[in-house]
Motif scaffolding. Structure first.
Motif, short mmCIF file in Angstrom:
data_model
loop_
_atom_site.label_atom_id
_atom_site.label_comp_id
_atom_site.label_asym_id
_atom_site.label_seq_id
_atom_site.Cartn_x
_atom_site.Cartn_y
_atom_site.Cartn_z
N ARG A 286 -8.21 17.48 10.34
CA ARG A 286 -9.33 16.23 9.54
C ARG A 286 -9.27 16.39 8.00
N ARG A 287 -9.31 17.67 7.25
CA ARG A 287 -9.27 18.67 6.41
C ARG A 287 -7.99 17.57 5.67
N GLU A 288 -6.52 18.09 6.52
CA GLU A 288 -5.61 18.55 5.42
C GLU A 288 -5.40 16.51 5.54
N ALA A 289 -5.11 16.27 6.47
CA ALA A 289 -4.52 14.72 6.51
C ALA A 289 -5.44 13.50 6.22
N LYS A 290 -5.20 13.37 4.70
CA LYS A 290 -6.22 11.71 4.15
C LYS A 290 -5.86 10.80 4.16
N VAL A 291 -4.37 11.08 4.07
CA VAL A 291 -3.67 9.75 4.73
C VAL A 291 -3.73 9.76 6.36
N ILE B 66 0.67 -1.01 0.20
CA ILE B 66 0.15 -0.26 -0.31
C ILE B 66 1.07 1.40 -0.05
N ARG B 67 0.41 1.56 -1.00
CA ARG B 67 1.02 3.18 -1.13
C ARG B 67 1.02 4.22 -1.25
N THR B 68 1.47 5.62 0.23
CA THR B 68 1.15 6.80 0.02
C THR B 68 1.71 7.83 -0.81
N TYR B 69 1.21 8.94 -1.17
CA TYR B 69 1.14 9.94 -2.34
C TYR B 69 1.01 11.20 -1.36
N LEU B 70 2.56 11.50 -0.70
CA LEU B 70 1.80 13.00 -0.07
C LEU B 70 2.36 13.98 -0.46
N ARG B 71 2.25 14.45 -1.85
CA ARG B 71 2.80 15.68 -2.60
C ARG B 71 1.61 16.35 -2.37
N GLU B 72 0.01 16.79 -1.99
CA GLU B 72 -0.35 17.49 -1.49
C GLU B 72 -1.20 16.96 -0.03
N GLN B 73 -0.90 16.05 0.00
CA GLN B 73 -1.35 14.98 1.95
C GLN B 73 -0.69 15.16 2.86
N CYS B 74 -1.03 15.24 3.98
CA CYS B 74 -0.88 15.39 5.46
C CYS B 74 -1.40 13.55 5.71
N ALA B 75 -0.33 13.59 6.87
CA ALA B 75 -0.50 12.02 7.95
C ALA B 75 -0.99 12.11 8.79
N LEU B 76 -1.92 11.26 9.36
CA LEU B 76 -1.76 11.43 10.32
C LEU B 76 -1.32 9.48 10.92
N LEU C 21 -12.79 4.11 15.64
CA LEU C 21 -11.89 4.30 13.90
C LEU C 21 -13.32 5.15 13.35
N SER C 22 -14.81 5.17 13.52
CA SER C 22 -15.07 5.61 12.67
C SER C 22 -15.37 7.42 12.85
N LYS C 23 -14.64 7.79 13.69
CA LYS C 23 -14.51 9.25 14.33
C LYS C 23 -12.65 9.48 12.96
N GLN C 24 -11.29 8.61 13.09
CA GLN C 24 -10.36 8.49 11.68
C GLN C 24 -10.79 8.76 10.14
N PHE C 25 -11.87 7.66 10.24
CA PHE C 25 -12.02 7.02 9.38
C PHE C 25 -13.68 7.45 8.86
N MET D 252 -5.17 1.55 7.59
CA MET D 252 -4.89 2.48 6.69
C MET D 252 -5.75 2.74 5.79
N GLY D 253 -6.27 3.86 5.70
CA GLY D 253 -6.99 4.80 4.34
C GLY D 253 -6.31 6.06 3.68
N THR D 254 -6.33 6.29 2.31
CA THR D 254 -5.53 7.20 1.60
C THR D 254 -6.59 7.31 0.12
N PRO D 255 -6.21 8.61 -0.26
CA PRO D 255 -7.42 9.39 -1.11
C PRO D 255 -7.14 8.29 -2.35
N GLU D 256 -6.29 7.44 -2.36
CA GLU D 256 -6.19 6.14 -3.67
C GLU D 256 -6.74 5.29 -3.19
N SER D 257 -7.25 5.14 -1.77
CA SER D 257 -8.01 3.16 -1.59
C SER D 257 -8.48 3.55 -0.43
N PRO D 258 -9.31 3.16 0.02
CA PRO D 258 -10.64 3.12 1.01
C PRO D 258 -10.00 2.39 2.03
#
Length: 696
Positions: free
Chosen positions: A442-447, A265-275, A461-465, A484-490
């Motif tokens: 919540r808005r910026e950390a999509k990963v 599972i890969r993360t794409y962090l050019r525009e996203q933050c992570a939590l 988990l309902s709050k984080q995802f 783990m969830g990313t904008p590319e994968s649920p």
């Protein structure tokens, strides 16, 4: 010179290549002519030529049968040898150079070529048919298995979820750990979450092993659903970090772990933050090292680390590259570009990040215009800065002054630096409302990552995802496992790699020459704070074996310290009583004399009435008075939201919705904050708002 050039550009002959239909026929006929001419001239008996041809026919028949060629090919090859031998015998008897002999030889050659071409096409078609037959056999076997799986799950979904689906395809995972079912939902507006929320019941009905799930996700359109069924528990075993340290890029994704189907599972962090959330013992620190390993392998990322817990997250990535003086060893560069373990160093780092972001916006306007983009083109020449803050979410919710200053700066970096290539990775000990209540996070950390380790307290988990169904903590009870969830994968189950200290040293060594350098524009904006980050005075704490709370040990005066002066009670550590020395006894008597002659200010918390104290002014020996109340714990979130709103400000009712408190409580807290100067109240009747001083 011209001759050599022409020779080099002429045709290239491959003498090792086999004969084709044309060259094979030409070789056979010229050979027959040469043998007939030579045999006639030397008086060779004609029968020898026929004997040689017969031997060749027998030999080719044997080899063709061994290669399992068709009867057509075997017959063609044997006939070619016999016809050629027969012509040679006849030509040696009648004369090989007559027009009849030459004409018949040419006819034989054309026939050989045509026959060879026909048999070659036949053999190719025969081989393709054999391959297709084998594939059809495999497909029949797989199709039977897939049909059984499809029928089983159609019945199961009907039984558990009460809906009838039509299975379009069943994909068996190459790893053999499960399958994916692609199904059409029934008409009438049925959505995929009708199946997703029954994940636990479906898994139980299928008798899946612990750690295996049946999770539903969106299909190719809103009328389709994809159901991932895991049949082998890959979360239980400890999986070490891959030893392939090949270069990575921010744009191609950075692997953080494995899905249950053993895919990265890969993360794409050019525009996203992570939590990253994980309680103690869940493998969060190991996950941080995995993240740092991925950043170290990239060619377009510089990693800055803030860890106020003695820098423990970043030290293993720095120490292998530093000698006893704090300088790099043999030109080796640390695995992280900057490490802060104290509030002061962290503030220097964050201030530098803000300056870099603002300066990049001005300095790279032409570059972004040429690239026709509003995002700074990130490359090895202009690297992205990834700011990894261990337990950074706790800093954002802290109420002490130092943490609040850091929190404000962290939020500023998150808010202004996306387009300019500065992103953050925050960690937290739990997925709670205080951590996830910040709108900016919540808005910026999509990963988002939730390492559960079987812990249920503080893992909502309902709050984080939000929007993900069927996620339960007990599905991932193993250390290093979670969701783990990313904008590319649920959001779904995943397993983090295990990385050991010796492997960290190997990665630092292997990737030392790969790290980019900060571009000149950014380095100029960062200033001496960045340029001197590895100075001896600022890295001494990394080599100091004595207990310390950070880069610079906090020096507090004590009652028995070497410095002269009064030994104030507020500066003494009374947790460990010790025997009173002569010097302490003398100091105690001195304080008693002062108290007897001069009036002293009452100690905080004293129960003595004020009327019992003499009004005369005197020495105030009460140090470190408690600071006035700085407001409720949710006030920093409210102030941050108001600052984010800009010059327009926010009404108390809107702030109450953000922090989840009553309007009256919010009004009282905001009014007190305005009196302290933390906010500005803009009175405009029913449209009155509170504005941050930066926008006032």
């Amino acid at each position: 010179m011209t001759t050599n050039t022409q020779a080099k550009t002429g045709p290239v002959w491959d003498y090792s290549a086999g004969h084709g239909p044309v060259t094979g026929a030409l070789s056979a006929t010229t050979g027959c002519l040469a043998l007939a001419t030579t045999g006639t001239a030397t008086g060779m008996p004609p029968g020898w030529a026929f004997a040689i041809g017969t031997a060749g026919a027998i030999g080719h028949t044997i080899t063709s049968l061994r290669d399992r060629l068709s009867a057509r090919t075997v017959s063609m090859r044997a006939a070619s040898w016999l016809v050629g031998a027969g012509w040679t015998t006849w030509a040696m008897t009648t004369g090989p150079l007559s027009w009849a002999a030459l004409g018949s030889l040419a006819t034989i050659g054309v026939g050989m070529g045509a026959a060879a071409r026909a048999t070659l096409l036949y053999e190719e078609a025969r081989e393709l048919e054999a391959i297709a037959a084998a594939e059809r056999q495999v497909a029949r076997e797989l199709s039977a298995e897939r049909r059984a799986v499809a029928a089983e799950w159609v019945d199961r979904i009907q039984r558990v979820c009460g809906i009838t689906v039509r299975v379009v395809a069943v994909e068996m995972w190459p790893t053999g750990t499960g399958c994916t079912i692609d199904a059409e939902l029934p008409a009438g507006g049925t959505t995929y979450d009708r199946i997703a929320r029954e994940s636990a019941r479906l898994s139980a009905d299928a008798r899946l092993p612990h750690g295996c799930t049946a999770t539903a996700a969106q299909g190719i359109d809103q009328g389709r659903v994809l159901i991932d069924v895991t049949t082998v528990n890959v979360l239980e075993a400890e999986i070490t970090y891959p030893t392939d340290y090949s270069p990575l890029s921010l744009h191609t994704g950075i692997p953080w772990g494995l899905r249950t189907n053993a895919d990265e599972i890969r993360t794409y962090l050019r525009e996203q933050c992570a939590l990253v959330v994980g309680p103690t013992g869940s493998g969060k620190t190991n996950m941080v090292h995995t993240i740092l390993a991925g950043f170290a392998r990239t060619t377009d990322v510089l990693t800055w680390v803030i860890d106020l817990n003695a820098g423990s997250a970043g030290l293993p990535w720095v120490r292998p590259a530093l000698d006893s003086t704090g300088q790099t060893t043999d030109g080796m560069r640390p695995g992280v570009d900057w490490l802060a373990a104290s509030h002061d160093e962290a503030m220097l780092m964050l201030d530098a990040a803000v300056r870099i972001a603002k300066h990049r916006k001005m300095a790279y306007q032409d570059l972004m215009s040429q690239a026709n983009t509003d995002l700074l083109p990130i490359s090895d020449r202009i690297p992205q800065i990834m700011l990894v803050i261990d337990e950074g979410a706790e800093i954002l919710t802290a109420t002490d002054k130092l943490s609040r200053a850091l929190a404000a700066k962290i939020l500023e970096v998150i808010r202004i630096a996306r387009a300019m290539g500065i992103r953050t990775v925050l960690t937290a000990l739990g997925a709670t409302g205080s951590v996830l209540g910040n709108l900016m996070i919540r808005r910026e950390a999509k990963v988002r990552v939730a390492l559960t380790g079987g812990e249920t307290e503080g893992m909502d988990l309902s709050k984080q995802f939000p929007g993900s169904r069927g996620l339960r903590v007990d599905q991932a009870p193993y250390k290093g496992s979670g969701f783990m969830g990313t904008p590319e994968s649920p959001a779904g189950l995943f397993k983090s790699w295990r990385i050991l200290p010796n492997q960290i040293r190997d990665i630092v060594t292997a990737t030392s020459d790969r790290h980019p350098t900060l571009d000149t524009v950014s380095a100029k904006a960062a200033g001496p704070d960045y340029a001197r980050r590895w100075d001896m005075t600022r890295t001494a704490w990394m080599r100091d074996d004595t207990p310390s709370t950070g880069p610079v040990a906090e020096q507090r005066p004590t009652a028995t310290g070497p410095a002269g002066g009064l030994a104030l009670s507020a500066l003494r550590d009374e947790r460990t009583p010790v025997a009173e020395t002569d010097e302490e006894a003398l100091a105690r008597k001195f304080r008693e004399q002062i108290d007897a002659q001069f009036a002293t200010a009452p100690e905080p918390g004293s129960d003595a009435p004020a009327a019992d104290k003499p009004p005369a002014a005197g020495l105030n020996l009460s140090a470190f008075r408690n600071e006035p109340d700085s407001g409720p714990t949710w006030l920093p979130d409210a102030v941050a939201a108001i600052k984010t709103a800009g010059a327009a400000g926010m009404k108390p009712s809107a702030v109450a919705d953000v922090v989840g408190r009553s309007r009256q409580a919010v009004r009282d807290a905001l009014k007190a904050a305005a009196e302290r100067g933390e906010l500005v109240y803009r009175d405009n009747g029913p449209h009155s708002v509170y504005v941050h001083p930066d926008h006032a």
